[in-house]
Write a protein that holds these residues in place. Structure first.
Motif, mmCIF file in Angstrom:
data_model
loop_
_atom_site.group_PDB
_atom_site.id
_atom_site.type_symbol
_atom_site.label_atom_id
_atom_site.label_comp_id
_atom_site.label_asym_id
_atom_site.label_seq_id
_atom_site.Cartn_x
_atom_site.Cartn_y
_atom_site.Cartn_z
ATOM 1 N N LYS A 82 69.493 32.669 50.128
ATOM 2 C CA LYS A 82 69.668 31.584 51.082
ATOM 3 C C LYS A 82 69.565 32.111 52.509
ATOM 4 O O LYS A 82 69.826 33.274 52.790
ATOM 5 C CB LYS A 82 71.011 30.887 50.873
ATOM 6 C CG LYS A 82 71.161 30.261 49.492
ATOM 7 C CD LYS A 82 70.040 29.265 49.205
ATOM 8 C CE LYS A 82 70.191 28.632 47.833
ATOM 9 N NZ LYS A 82 69.066 27.706 47.509
ATOM 10 N N TRP A 83 69.204 31.224 53.410
ATOM 11 C CA TRP A 83 68.965 31.605 54.800
ATOM 12 C C TRP A 83 70.221 32.152 55.468
ATOM 13 O O TRP A 83 71.325 31.631 55.273
ATOM 14 C CB TRP A 83 68.465 30.398 55.597
ATOM 15 C CG TRP A 83 68.314 30.694 57.067
ATOM 16 C CD1 TRP A 83 67.300 31.380 57.660
ATOM 17 C CD2 TRP A 83 69.221 30.337 58.118
ATOM 18 N NE1 TRP A 83 67.510 31.480 59.021
ATOM 19 C CE2 TRP A 83 68.687 30.843 59.330
ATOM 20 C CE3 TRP A 83 70.435 29.647 58.148
ATOM 21 C CZ2 TRP A 83 69.317 30.672 60.558
ATOM 22 C CZ3 TRP A 83 71.077 29.482 59.368
ATOM 23 C CH2 TRP A 83 70.516 29.987 60.559
ATOM 24 N N GLN A 84 70.002 33.188 56.273
ATOM 25 C CA GLN A 84 71.061 33.773 57.095
ATOM 26 C C GLN A 84 70.532 33.970 58.512
ATOM 27 O O GLN A 84 69.335 34.241 58.698
ATOM 28 C CB GLN A 84 71.492 35.129 56.532
ATOM 29 C CG GLN A 84 72.099 35.076 55.135
ATOM 30 C CD GLN A 84 73.437 34.372 55.105
ATOM 31 O OE1 GLN A 84 74.242 34.516 56.032
ATOM 32 N NE2 GLN A 84 73.684 33.605 54.045
ATOM 33 N N PRO A 85 71.370 33.837 59.538
ATOM 34 C CA PRO A 85 70.925 34.086 60.920
ATOM 35 C C PRO A 85 70.401 35.511 61.071
ATOM 36 O O PRO A 85 70.818 36.426 60.358
ATOM 37 C CB PRO A 85 72.199 33.866 61.739
ATOM 38 C CG PRO A 85 73.040 32.965 60.901
ATOM 39 C CD PRO A 85 72.764 33.373 59.479
ATOM 40 N N THR A 86 69.483 35.687 62.013
ATOM 41 C CA THR A 86 68.823 36.978 62.210
ATOM 42 C C THR A 86 68.983 37.480 63.635
ATOM 43 O O THR A 86 69.313 36.725 64.562
ATOM 44 C CB THR A 86 67.324 36.861 61.874
ATOM 45 O OG1 THR A 86 66.768 35.740 62.582
ATOM 46 C CG2 THR A 86 67.115 36.644 60.387
ATOM 47 N N ALA A 87 68.705 38.782 63.793
ATOM 48 C CA ALA A 87 68.802 39.437 65.102
ATOM 49 C C ALA A 87 67.706 38.900 66.028
ATOM 50 O O ALA A 87 66.693 38.362 65.568
ATOM 51 C CB ALA A 87 68.658 40.949 64.903
ATOM 52 N N PRO A 88 67.865 39.044 67.358
ATOM 53 C CA PRO A 88 69.016 39.676 68.005
ATOM 54 C C PRO A 88 70.155 38.710 68.318
ATOM 55 O O PRO A 88 71.285 39.127 68.558
ATOM 56 C CB PRO A 88 68.413 40.203 69.310
ATOM 57 C CG PRO A 88 67.340 39.212 69.630
ATOM 58 C CD PRO A 88 66.770 38.778 68.317
ATOM 59 N N GLY A 89 69.907 37.431 68.311
ATOM 60 C CA GLY A 89 70.940 36.499 68.752
ATOM 61 C C GLY A 89 71.842 35.987 67.650
ATOM 62 O O GLY A 89 72.930 35.475 67.926
ATOM 63 N N TYR A 90 71.384 36.091 66.387
ATOM 64 C CA TYR A 90 72.130 35.534 65.256
ATOM 65 C C TYR A 90 72.575 34.099 65.559
ATOM 66 O O TYR A 90 73.726 33.715 65.379
ATOM 67 C CB TYR A 90 73.329 36.415 64.909
ATOM 68 C CG TYR A 90 72.905 37.786 64.425
ATOM 69 C CD1 TYR A 90 72.510 38.003 63.110
ATOM 70 C CD2 TYR A 90 72.856 38.865 65.320
ATOM 71 C CE1 TYR A 90 72.096 39.261 62.676
ATOM 72 C CE2 TYR A 90 72.450 40.127 64.896
ATOM 73 C CZ TYR A 90 72.062 40.311 63.580
ATOM 74 O OH TYR A 90 71.647 41.548 63.151
ATOM 75 N N MET A 91 71.599 33.323 66.040
ATOM 76 C CA MET A 91 71.883 31.955 66.464
ATOM 77 C C MET A 91 72.181 31.048 65.277
ATOM 78 O O MET A 91 71.671 31.269 64.180
ATOM 79 C CB MET A 91 70.700 31.408 67.257
ATOM 80 C CG MET A 91 70.442 32.143 68.568
ATOM 81 S SD MET A 91 68.944 31.550 69.394
ATOM 82 C CE MET A 91 69.398 29.836 69.729
#
Length: 455
Positions: free
Chosen positions: A185-194
């Motif tokens: 499942k989708w997870q926030p990513t770098a650099p902002g982890y928005m």
């Protein structure tokens, strides 16, 4: 007595000679490219306000519908969008007994709606004031201009009543998106982890589609971490593509990036860089082709409106599937299961992977433009020049849409099924809009002079 009459007669002639007559050619020349200018201004405001791609599509579509409807009474070959767009009916016509210049009313209607959709309302107000100042310099009759402004304002405000019922405000009261802590499942990513962008966009009222789920794509590939699985193979394709990217493919990825808000860090500070949205890129293409074809004002309005509608419904269709399938991004998968040091070329946007938004909306817009102008229409796309990128040339609208779609693989932010199935989904949305929405009264297709291809 005769002497006095003669004097007054000559005085009348002198005063008449000093009073400028409205120059219709000058006025029409001024008005011809106003919709191009106003859509460009809208793009500038959207970039400044940092609207997300789905929200940007909403900001483009409603002002252009307003402009189209305001122009309509002067063009009997065209027909209203009322009762064609979901929930739209009962728009006012120009008041009888008054003279109007509908190109001016069209711009005021556009401005009236646009002001209520953006944060930088003052920018639109200032641009409108400058427009009024400039049109007065064409020596337009003051009463005609006043009548036109009043009608444009009335129409714009009536449309706002309809616009406010599209679910946009209500979506903010819906429950906050909760991350699913499950494999795949989708997870926030770098650099902002928005946080997730617009998880409830499928609650927005479509304009032509019957529902947000009308054009659901094929299901995405089942998540799997074993090396013989299709999901692992698709991830390896992204991984190897980025590691072996050539100059041309890197340029394609950058040209179609269209990330409205790229974040990056400098020391302990996070900075942001704003760019045009994907929908804004296709609105710019529509403007380029309309200029190349030397379309009249109504033809230009028709082009902007139809393209904007296809983009709007395309985003609703795409976002509906994104948060249903909720697929992990290549960046997350590759770093966890293939190579922890790997990075994509483009910054991964903050929402689920499947399907590719660029693929969906580009397929929808290309289908609309092909319907309007035909196949094999060559054009030079300078949409990204203001953002430091060179022009690119395309042989057709589908050529451009296919490049936009594959750019997501080159950029390392989408798997191939999201690209291919997203393109199919977008074309289905576009074809539905083409089939169901009628802007001409007596023609299934635009007249020959509009549908011609460029040499």
């Amino acid at each position: 007595m005769k002497q006095a009459c003669k004097f007054h007669f000559f005085l009348f002639l002198i005063l008449s000679a000093c009073t400028p007559e409205p120059d219709a050619a000058k006025l029409d020349a001024f008005s011809k490219n106003q919709l191009h200018a106003w859509n460009q201004k809208l793009t500038e405001v959207i970039v400044k306000d940092i609207f997300t791609p789905p929200v940007a599509s909403r900001i483009y579509v409603y002002p252009n519908i307003a402009a189209y409807e305001a122009l309509l009474p002067s063009y009997p070959a065209y027909q209203t969008l009322t009762r064609q767009l979901n929930g739209l009916q009962g728009l006012p016509t120009p008041p009888a007994g008054k003279e109007h210049y509908l190109p001016a009313a069209s711009i005021i209607a556009f401005s009236t709606v646009a002001q209520k959709l953006v944060f930088a309302q003052g920018d639109i107000e200032t641009y409108e004031a400058e427009y009024i100042k400039q049109i007065k310099e064409t020596d337009i009759d003051e009463e005609v201009l006043e009548n036109s402004i009043a009608y444009g304002r009335m129409l714009g405000n009536r449309l706002l009543n309809w616009i406010q019922k599209d679910g946009y405000k209500e979506r903010t009261a819906l429950s906050r998106y909760i991350l699913m802590n499950e494999p795949g499942k989708w997870q926030p990513t770098a650099p902002g982890y928005m946080p997730a962008i617009e998880p409830h966009w499928n609650k927005i009222r479509p304009l032509v589609m019957d529902s947000c789920a009308q054009f659901k794509p094929l299901p995405p590939t089942s998540f799997d971490t074993t090396q013989h699985s299709n999901f692992f193979k698709e991830s390896m394709e992204v991984y190897q593509t980025v590691k072996n990217l050539n100059k041309e493919h890197k340029e394609i990825a950058s040209f179609w990036d269209c990330n409205p808000n790229i974040s990056y860090t400098r020391g302990h500070v996070m900075l942001f860089h704003q760019k045009i949205s994907p929908g804004g890129h296709w609105m710019a293409i529509a403007s380029t082709v309309a200029r190349n074809k030397n379309l009249d004002l109504m033809q230009t309005s028709e082009t902007f409106t139809r393209v904007a509608i296809s983009l709007f419904d395309g985003f609703i269709s795409c976002w509906d599937e994104k948060y249903r399938s909720n697929v992990i991004r290549p960046e997350t998968y590759i770093e966890q299961y293939i190579d922890a040091s790997w990075d994509p070329v483009l910054q991964t946007p903050p929402f689920p992977e499947y399907p590719s938004g660029h693929s969906v909306i580009s397929g929808a817009a290309a289908t609309t433009l092909t319907h309007l102008f035909g196949e094999n229409v060559a054009f030079t796309d300078s949409s990204e020049v203001p953002y430091g990128l060179p022009v690119r040339k395309f042989n057709s609208f589908y050529h451009a849409s296919e490049e936009a779609a594959i750019s997501r693989l080159y950029g390392g932010i989408h798997f191939r099924p999201a690209i291919e199935n997203g393109s199919k989904q977008g074309r289905m949305v576009g074809q539905f809009v083409v089939t169901k929405l009628h802007t001409r009264k007596n023609a299934a297709k635009p007249p020959k002079e509009i549908a011609q291809t460029e040499e």
